[in-house]
Design a protein around this motif. Structure first.
Motif, PDB file in Angstrom:
ATOM      1  N   GLU A 490       0.835  -1.197   0.000  1.00 13.96           N
ATOM      2  CA  GLU A 490       0.000   0.000   0.000  1.00 13.96           C
ATOM      3  C   GLU A 490       0.876   1.255   0.000  1.00 13.96           C
ATOM      4  O   GLU A 490       0.572   2.244  -0.681  1.00 13.96           O
ATOM      5  CB  GLU A 490      -0.944   0.002   1.206  1.00 13.96           C
ATOM      6  CG  GLU A 490      -1.975   1.110   1.124  1.00 13.96           C
ATOM      7  CD  GLU A 490      -2.957   1.117   2.284  1.00 13.96           C
ATOM      8  OE1 GLU A 490      -3.900   1.918   2.242  1.00 13.96           O
ATOM      9  OE2 GLU A 490      -2.771   0.334   3.250  1.00 13.96           O
ATOM     10  N   MET A 491       1.960   1.220   0.752  1.00 19.74           N
ATOM     11  CA  MET A 491       2.899   2.337   0.747  1.00 19.74           C
ATOM     12  C   MET A 491       3.490   2.534  -0.644  1.00 19.74           C
ATOM     13  O   MET A 491       3.683   3.681  -1.101  1.00 19.74           O
ATOM     14  CB  MET A 491       4.010   2.086   1.766  1.00 19.74           C
ATOM     15  CG  MET A 491       5.071   3.181   1.817  1.00 19.74           C
ATOM     16  SD  MET A 491       4.439   4.764   2.412  1.00 19.74           S
ATOM     17  CE  MET A 491       4.440   4.456   4.190  1.00 19.74           C
ATOM     18  N   TRP A 492       3.789   1.450  -1.315  1.00 20.18           N
ATOM     19  CA  TRP A 492       4.286   1.512  -2.694  1.00 20.18           C
ATOM     20  C   TRP A 492       3.338   2.349  -3.551  1.00 20.18           C
ATOM     21  O   TRP A 492       3.779   3.225  -4.310  1.00 20.18           O
ATOM     22  CB  TRP A 492       4.398   0.070  -3.188  1.00 20.18           C
ATOM     23  CG  TRP A 492       4.702  -0.166  -4.632  1.00 20.18           C
ATOM     24  CD1 TRP A 492       5.311   0.677  -5.492  1.00 20.18           C
ATOM     25  CD2 TRP A 492       4.429  -1.367  -5.350  1.00 20.18           C
ATOM     26  NE1 TRP A 492       5.426   0.073  -6.735  1.00 20.18           N
ATOM     27  CE2 TRP A 492       4.898  -1.177  -6.668  1.00 20.18           C
ATOM     28  CE3 TRP A 492       3.844  -2.594  -5.012  1.00 20.18           C
ATOM     29  CZ2 TRP A 492       4.793  -2.173  -7.647  1.00 20.18           C
ATOM     30  CZ3 TRP A 492       3.744  -3.572  -5.985  1.00 20.18           C
ATOM     31  CH2 TRP A 492       4.209  -3.360  -7.281  1.00 20.18           C
ATOM     32  N   ARG A 493       2.015   2.107  -3.433  1.00 17.78           N
ATOM     33  CA  ARG A 493       1.054   2.854  -4.245  1.00 17.78           C
ATOM     34  C   ARG A 493       0.944   4.308  -3.802  1.00 17.78           C
ATOM     35  O   ARG A 493       0.700   5.202  -4.621  1.00 17.78           O
ATOM     36  CB  ARG A 493      -0.293   2.175  -4.185  1.00 17.78           C
ATOM     37  CG  ARG A 493      -0.465   0.966  -5.082  1.00 17.78           C
ATOM     38  CD  ARG A 493       0.709  -0.017  -5.095  1.00 17.78           C
ATOM     39  NE  ARG A 493       0.371  -1.261  -5.748  1.00 17.78           N
ATOM     40  CZ  ARG A 493      -0.015  -2.346  -5.105  1.00 17.78           C
ATOM     41  NH1 ARG A 493      -0.106  -2.360  -3.781  1.00 17.78           N
ATOM     42  NH2 ARG A 493      -0.292  -3.447  -5.776  1.00 17.78           N
ATOM     43  N   ALA A 494       1.095   4.562  -2.497  1.00 19.68           N
ATOM     44  CA  ALA A 494       1.096   5.947  -2.031  1.00 19.68           C
ATOM     45  C   ALA A 494       2.327   6.690  -2.551  1.00 19.68           C
ATOM     46  O   ALA A 494       2.240   7.847  -2.998  1.00 19.68           O
ATOM     47  CB  ALA A 494       1.051   5.979  -0.506  1.00 19.68           C
ATOM     48  N   CYS A 495       3.479   6.026  -2.516  1.00 16.21           N
ATOM     49  CA  CYS A 495       4.696   6.648  -3.045  1.00 16.21           C
ATOM     50  C   CYS A 495       4.603   6.864  -4.552  1.00 16.21           C
ATOM     51  O   CYS A 495       5.249   7.771  -5.095  1.00 16.21           O
ATOM     52  CB  CYS A 495       5.917   5.794  -2.713  1.00 16.21           C
ATOM     53  SG  CYS A 495       6.439   5.898  -0.973  1.00 16.21           S
ATOM     54  N   ALA A 513      12.790  10.811  -6.399  1.00 15.26           N
ATOM     55  CA  ALA A 513      11.662   9.880  -6.518  1.00 15.26           C
ATOM     56  C   ALA A 513      11.941   8.574  -5.773  1.00 15.26           C
ATOM     57  O   ALA A 513      11.048   7.985  -5.158  1.00 15.26           O
ATOM     58  CB  ALA A 513      11.391   9.600  -7.992  1.00 15.26           C
ATOM     59  N   ARG A 514      13.181   8.126  -5.810  1.00 10.24           N
ATOM     60  CA  ARG A 514      13.555   6.856  -5.177  1.00 10.24           C
ATOM     61  C   ARG A 514      13.397   6.908  -3.659  1.00 10.24           C
ATOM     62  O   ARG A 514      13.056   5.897  -3.025  1.00 10.24           O
ATOM     63  CB  ARG A 514      15.004   6.538  -5.546  1.00 10.24           C
ATOM     64  CG  ARG A 514      15.526   5.247  -4.966  1.00 10.24           C
ATOM     65  CD  ARG A 514      17.011   5.084  -5.279  1.00 10.24           C
ATOM     66  NE  ARG A 514      17.258   4.909  -6.695  1.00 10.24           N
ATOM     67  CZ  ARG A 514      18.053   5.679  -7.426  1.00 10.24           C
ATOM     68  NH1 ARG A 514      18.681   6.730  -6.875  1.00 10.24           N
ATOM     69  NH2 ARG A 514      18.237   5.438  -8.704  1.00 10.24           N
ATOM     70  N   ALA A 515      13.614   8.046  -3.064  1.00 12.34           N
ATOM     71  CA  ALA A 515      13.673   8.151  -1.605  1.00 12.34           C
ATOM     72  C   ALA A 515      12.391   7.668  -0.935  1.00 12.34           C
ATOM     73  O   ALA A 515      12.449   6.999   0.101  1.00 12.34           O
ATOM     74  CB  ALA A 515      13.980   9.587  -1.200  1.00 12.34           C
ATOM     75  N   CYS A 516      11.240   7.997  -1.513  1.00 17.68           N
ATOM     76  CA  CYS A 516       9.979   7.605  -0.864  1.00 17.68           C
ATOM     77  C   CYS A 516       9.877   6.094  -0.732  1.00 17.68           C
ATOM     78  O   CYS A 516       9.530   5.564   0.324  1.00 17.68           O
ATOM     79  CB  CYS A 516       8.792   8.159  -1.657  1.00 17.68           C
ATOM     80  SG  CYS A 516       7.195   7.896  -0.833  1.00 17.68           S
ATOM     81  N   PHE A 517      10.190   5.367  -1.790  1.00 16.93           N
ATOM     82  CA  PHE A 517      10.105   3.907  -1.783  1.00 16.93           C
ATOM     83  C   PHE A 517      11.157   3.289  -0.872  1.00 16.93           C
ATOM     84  O   PHE A 517      10.875   2.373  -0.104  1.00 16.93           O
ATOM     85  CB  PHE A 517      10.270   3.369  -3.210  1.00 16.93           C
ATOM     86  CG  PHE A 517       9.282   3.895  -4.195  1.00 16.93           C
ATOM     87  CD1 PHE A 517       8.032   3.316  -4.337  1.00 16.93           C
ATOM     88  CD2 PHE A 517       9.592   4.986  -4.980  1.00 16.93           C
ATOM     89  CE1 PHE A 517       7.112   3.811  -5.240  1.00 16.93           C
ATOM     90  CE2 PHE A 517       8.686   5.489  -5.901  1.00 16.93           C
ATOM     91  CZ  PHE A 517       7.442   4.902  -6.023  1.00 16.93           C
ATOM     92  N   ARG A 518      12.377   3.786  -0.977  1.00 19.63           N
ATOM     93  CA  ARG A 518      13.486   3.223  -0.203  1.00 19.63           C
ATOM     94  C   ARG A 518      13.287   3.413   1.296  1.00 19.63           C
ATOM     95  O   ARG A 518      13.540   2.501   2.095  1.00 19.63           O
ATOM     96  CB  ARG A 518      14.794   3.896  -0.642  1.00 19.63           C
ATOM     97  CG  ARG A 518      16.036   3.385   0.065  1.00 19.63           C
ATOM     98  CD  ARG A 518      17.203   4.312  -0.194  1.00 19.63           C
ATOM     99  NE  ARG A 518      16.937   5.665   0.301  1.00 19.63           N
ATOM    100  CZ  ARG A 518      17.255   6.784  -0.365  1.00 19.63           C
ATOM    101  NH1 ARG A 518      17.851   6.718  -1.544  1.00 19.63           N
ATOM    102  NH2 ARG A 518      16.989   7.970   0.164  1.00 19.63           N
ATOM    103  N   ASP A 519      12.819   4.596   1.690  1.00 18.88           N
ATOM    104  CA  ASP A 519      12.754   4.935   3.104  1.00 18.88           C
ATOM    105  C   ASP A 519      11.456   4.519   3.781  1.00 18.88           C
ATOM    106  O   ASP A 519      11.410   4.449   5.017  1.00 18.88           O
ATOM    107  CB  ASP A 519      12.937   6.446   3.284  1.00 18.88           C
ATOM    108  CG  ASP A 519      14.288   6.934   2.778  1.00 18.88           C
ATOM    109  OD1 ASP A 519      15.197   6.095   2.611  1.00 18.88           O
ATOM    110  OD2 ASP A 519      14.417   8.151   2.539  1.00 18.88           O
ATOM    111  N   ASN A 520      10.406   4.234   3.006  1.00 18.02           N
ATOM    112  CA  ASN A 520       9.098   3.987   3.611  1.00 18.02           C
ATOM    113  C   ASN A 520       8.499   2.627   3.292  1.00 18.02           C
ATOM    114  O   ASN A 520       7.475   2.259   3.872  1.00 18.02           O
ATOM    115  CB  ASN A 520       8.109   5.066   3.161  1.00 18.02           C
ATOM    116  CG  ASN A 520       8.483   6.442   3.661  1.00 18.02           C
ATOM    117  OD1 ASN A 520       8.375   6.739   4.845  1.00 18.02           O
ATOM    118  ND2 ASN A 520       8.946   7.293   2.747  1.00 18.02           N
TER     119      ASN A 520
END
Length: 601
Positions: A490-495, A513-520
């Motif tokens: 779900e976080m993947w889709r939010a990011c 752009a990468r930071a959201c996926f990597r960190d969350n």
């Protein structure tokens, strides 16, 4: 996902080879049985004409419904053909405008509004010339799209073989048209960035060196039925091989030369549409279309940030439930690196996905009153495209052609395919996600033809994400790690909301752009990179998932609140799915009417 041709294959469904239809919007042929799809005679005639038109310009969808003539044809992806559709589309729009919705019954009024929406979107797209950037993506170009056509081709007779050979003979034109589209993009500055060109080349170069033994286009001839005499089998195969060798292979090689020698040297490092001529206008159009809302990219971006914060709080709870006492970053590292979370062989991963798919089947009758006739299988992503392909995907089947739906699992890079994400992936791509929703849509024979094949991304992908949530009600997630995996998805889709708008609207570079996926999220690094390239090369599509899921869950909350003890989840899901997907505003209208009907029961 309803990514029937998601590889650059949207072009195959967007514009299709057909005779000219400049007059069909203004004339009314004899009425076949399709008139049952509307009570109003004028609307019934219009829906009938629109069906004739769609069957002609979209042979892929028509062929999936068993149209024998359509099985011999492929789309026309040329700019000239796209422009030539405007008179026909205007004719349909004018006829719709002449019908007063106020005098229609509820279903006719809904279909009138939906058809008006679809036609307006098609007409609005024509001046934007999106084919310039749709010709290829990080997942390849026309060759990869045509590989899908081969994968859903089943030869059971000489006539089937002749039809497929006719499609093979139509393939060179599609290669040429898409090459012209990409050249026009290069000439006008609407181009893919360097990273997308490099990814596409990594798939097209091996394609240009294929042999008959490995060519995916020839796979339908691998096991011809015994009812076809051996000498005839040899003749058919030789003809197909000749078309591939003499007509298709030179086009593949031309594509490689073009991308390597012409496109790549002029491909910019900057990523987003914001950096291209007309990019702001085009991206805003794409976001509206994929979300089926009037949301601006700025609003989508803010929604993504809000969802990231909300989901992160739940992830912290599940992290503690797993017994982790360290910080979030160290937990993500543990999930990404500990061998217990990874399959050791391709077969093991596929078997685990198959077990989960069957276990999900077991829960369906408790949640749905109507289930599809079409079955589905669990299959590996073909080896020739797996390197740049997503973790999983769904391909629709065809009962008419004897083809099951397919839940496709990427079995490469096993250290990047964590098992704690597999339950959510399975629920999304198989059941109760894409297979259930899309098969029901295909089987909605009492409704208008256009609704059986229309792609409403916000609904389809929103439903897939909603299906992951249903796993909680099903008790499908067995451990805190699997529940965390669902939240990570779900976080993947939010990011996605954050990154897609960041890249194409705000001008972000890839690290931003990468930071959201990597960190969350707990997504594996390879998956993050694959997904980022997908968003870069396919602008706007990634914004549909979360927007659609939020609206679907809001509709359910509204129904539960207003109906109280009278709420029946099986009836609710049937009302939502059986007639096919809708844009978000029309979905609200349809489900509000259903709630009122339930109250009156």
């Amino acid at each position: 996902m309803k990514l029937v041709l998601a590889v650059a294959g949207a072009a195959l469904l967007a514009a299709c080879a057909a005779p000219a239809f400049a007059e069909i919007g203004a004339q009314t042929p004899a009425q076949p049985a399709a008139t049952r799809n509307a009570q109003d005679p004028a609307l019934a005639a219009l829906l009938n004409d629109y069906e004739v038109y769609l069957r002609s310009v979209d042979p892929i969808s028509a062929g999936m419904e068993g149209d024998r003539d359509a099985l011999r044809r492929l789309p026309d992806a040329s700019r000239a053909f796209e422009v030539a559709q405007e008179p026909a589309l205007k004719g349909f729009a004018d006829r719709l405008a002449a019908i007063d919705p106020a005098r229609l019954n509820d279903e006719d009024r809904l279909n009138h509004a939906f058809m008006a929406y679809v036609i307006k979107r098609a007409r609005d797209r024509i001046p934007l010339d999106t084919g310039r950037i749709d010709a290829f993506s990080s997942e390849g170009g026309p060759g990869q799209s045509l590989g899908y056509v081969a994968s859903v081709t089943r030869i059971t007779s000489i006539d089937d073989a002749e039809a497929y050979i006719a499609r093979l003979e139509a393939m060179p034109a599609l290669y040429d048209d898409q090459l012209a589209n990409a050249r026009r993009g290069l000439a006008t500055g609407l181009v893919q960035p360097r990273s997308i060109v490099e990814n596409a080349l990594s798939l097209m170069e091996p394609e240009a060196a294929l042999t008959p033994a490995t060519d995916p286009l020839l796979k339908p001839f691998a096991a011809l039925p015994a009812s076809i005499p051996a000498d005839k089998q040899a003749e058919l195969l030789a003809r197909a091989q000749g078309v591939v060798a003499r007509q298709i292979m030179p086009r593949r090689q031309a594509w490689v030369r073009f991308l390597r020698d012409d496109y790549l040297p002029r491909a910019p490092e900057t990523l987003g549409l914001v950096h291209r001529p007309g990019g702001h206008e085009l991206y805003a159009f794409l976001v509206r279309g994929y979300t089926t809302t009037d949301m601006t990219p700025d609003q989508v971006h803010q929604l993504g940030l809000q969802e990231v914060a909300r989901i992160r709080a739940r992830m912290d709870t599940e992290m503690r439930a797993a017994g982790w006492t360290g910080d979030f970053a160290s937990f993500l590292n543990f999930l990404r690196t500990d061998p217990q979370f990874y399959a050791t062989t391709r077969e093991d991963l596929l078997e685990k996905a198959s077990e989960m798919a069957k276990r999900s089947d077991d829960h369906l009758p408790a949640l749905f009153g109507t289930l599809p006739r079409t079955p589905y299988g669990v299959r590996p992503v073909p080896a020739e495209i797996e390197a740049n392909y997503t973790t999983g995907r769904y391909f629709p089947g065809s009962m008419e052609n004897g083809i099951a739906g397919g839940y496709i699992v990427n079995t490469s890079r096993l250290d990047q395919r964590p098992l704690y994400e597999l339950p959510a992936l399975t629920l999304h791509e198989a059941v109760p996600g894409h297979h259930l929703q899309i098969a029901l849509q295909q089987e909605a024979e009492e409704g208008p033809y256009f609704r059986r094949g229309v792609d409403v991304t916000a609904f389809t992908e929103g439903w897939g994400l909603y299906a992951e949530f249903l796993g909680e009600e099903m008790g499908f997630y067995r451990t805190p790690y699997e529940r965390f995996g669902r939240l990570s998805y779900e976080m993947w889709r939010a990011c996605r909301l954050v990154a897609d708008t960041g890249i194409h609207w705000l001008g972000w570079d890839i690290e931003q752009a990468r930071a959201c996926f990597r960190d969350n999220s707990a997504l594996a690094p390879h998956n993050i990179e694959t997904e980022l390239q997908r968003y870069i090369g396919w602008p706007g599509q990634a914004t549909a998932y979360k927007v659609g899921e939020i609206r679907l869950r809001a509709v359910r909350t509204r129904a539960e609140t207003e109906l109280g003890d009278r709420f029946n989840v099986r009836r609710f899901h049937d009302a939502l799915l059986v007639d096919g997907p809708l844009p978000m505003a029309l979905l609200d209208e349809r489900m509000d009417r259903w709630i009122a009907e339930e109250k009156a029961r």
